[in-house]
Design a protein around this motif. Sequence first.
Motif, mmCIF file in Angstrom:
data_model
loop_
_atom_site.group_PDB
_atom_site.id
_atom_site.type_symbol
_atom_site.label_atom_id
_atom_site.label_comp_id
_atom_site.label_asym_id
_atom_site.label_seq_id
_atom_site.Cartn_x
_atom_site.Cartn_y
_atom_site.Cartn_z
ATOM 1 N N ARG A 1 -7.576 0.567 -0.389
ATOM 2 C CA ARG A 1 -7.071 0.083 -1.679
ATOM 3 C C ARG A 1 -7.485 -1.366 -1.911
ATOM 4 O O ARG A 1 -7.966 -1.716 -2.992
ATOM 5 C CB ARG A 1 -5.545 0.196 -1.725
ATOM 6 C CG ARG A 1 -4.924 -0.418 -2.984
ATOM 7 C CD ARG A 1 -3.418 -0.486 -2.892
ATOM 8 N NE ARG A 1 -2.943 -1.277 -1.766
ATOM 9 C CZ ARG A 1 -2.910 -2.617 -1.752
ATOM 10 N NH1 ARG A 1 -3.352 -3.310 -2.805
ATOM 11 N NH2 ARG A 1 -2.450 -3.259 -0.696
ATOM 12 N N SER B 1 -7.880 2.204 7.057
ATOM 13 C CA SER B 1 -6.581 2.681 6.584
ATOM 14 C C SER B 1 -6.606 2.832 5.076
ATOM 15 O O SER B 1 -7.474 2.275 4.389
ATOM 16 C CB SER B 1 -5.463 1.712 6.980
ATOM 17 O OG SER B 1 -5.608 0.480 6.287
ATOM 18 N N ASP B 2 -5.614 3.550 4.553
ATOM 19 C CA ASP B 2 -5.480 3.671 3.102
ATOM 20 C C ASP B 2 -5.214 2.318 2.464
ATOM 21 O O ASP B 2 -5.702 2.031 1.358
ATOM 22 C CB ASP B 2 -4.341 4.641 2.754
ATOM 23 C CG ASP B 2 -4.672 6.082 3.105
ATOM 24 O OD1 ASP B 2 -5.874 6.396 3.273
ATOM 25 O OD2 ASP B 2 -3.731 6.889 3.215
ATOM 26 N N GLN B 3 -4.456 1.475 3.157
ATOM 27 C CA GLN B 3 -4.171 0.135 2.634
ATOM 28 C C GLN B 3 -5.459 -0.666 2.470
ATOM 29 O O GLN B 3 -5.690 -1.291 1.428
ATOM 30 C CB GLN B 3 -3.215 -0.611 3.566
ATOM 31 C CG GLN B 3 -2.914 -2.045 3.098
ATOM 32 C CD GLN B 3 -2.323 -2.917 4.197
ATOM 33 O OE1 GLN B 3 -2.544 -2.660 5.387
ATOM 34 N NE2 GLN B 3 -1.570 -3.937 3.807
#
Length: 377
Positions: free
Chosen positions: A282, A277-279
């Motif tokens: 990051r 995921s993008d989370q």
Amino acid sequence: MPGFNTRVIHALHGNHLDAVVPPIHTASTFLQPTEGGEGEFEYQRGSNPTRTDAETTLAALEGAEHAFAFSTGMAATASVLGLLASGDEVIMGLPVYGGNYRWASIELPKRGVTTTFVPDLNQLTDEHFTDAVKMVFLETPTNPTLRVAEIRRIADLAHSHGALVVVDNTFLTPYLQRPLELGADLTVQSATKYLGGHGDLLAGVVATNDDDLAATVAQSQVILGGVLSPIDSYRLLQNVKTLGLRLDRQQENTRKIVAALREHPSVARVVEPGSFSDQEARIQSEQATGNGAVFAFELTQDKDVRAFLAELKVFGFAVSLGGIESLICLPAHMTHGAYSDEDRALAQIPENLLRVAVGIEETEDLIEDLTHAIDAA
């Protein structure tokens, strides 16, 4: 502070009469002062000069006050899970390495300790904590799904409830990720993997900055006796000095292999740290300086996984990882074979998921080996 490679290579500078390579002390026992008291070394299970050298260097890797060398990664993990007492509860991420899963599902219940498995520790909240929760144990990235958990947030949350945080940092090592600096109380690693790096020794390490926890772990070495031998301590001490060089090459190979597989029409998906995921991407970029050299992938349904494995010539079909040789395995049937069907489904480890540990061979040879095997399957 000196850079990583400088710290590792010169951690023992000034010791041993300025010998560039430290000696091996194989003695099982040491003469004691006749006037009373104890000498610096008494009996090998308690301490040994060569193991002390290894532990000093391992602490320098972590930027830690204390490090302890064990005979295996599981011995190291057992010493940390041994901090729990009857009536305690540990929150453990899922998936975790199969050996850690066995400890939690088989050994801890005998001691009256409860384990709660949580598939996504980024979703951990106050509601997960009761007065019984004394520890959160996590891998990031996870083995073998490469999920990423935010160490600092989990540590802050756990500490607000009086619980310890333990991070298994085997996949990334302190070269790429330093959990103690992110709030973890202890780290464990299978030094058999990247720290040893050559597939020729078993070892484990526990590191901490907490003096009281360090005293307890040191006591467990004496009581349980699962300490690293002088000869293996020496080999680990020498091998770990090239950790940065090896991991740089392994990561370079991994990036190119992952890119090639993502373009292959018979590869259904490729997973690496941050790809979920993008989370998680990051989080990975903020708490680590690299993705390491382990990834996983699945073939499309028209391909036979066993036929693919039979065609490999460079990659070895075997468990373990972190060595200079490239290995591949089927976690559902090998490293995580102890999982119940329910927990394997909860951990999202499909039957045909292939875990790849990339070595330092020529990149082109590794890519050719994989693509040939895929095409021939």
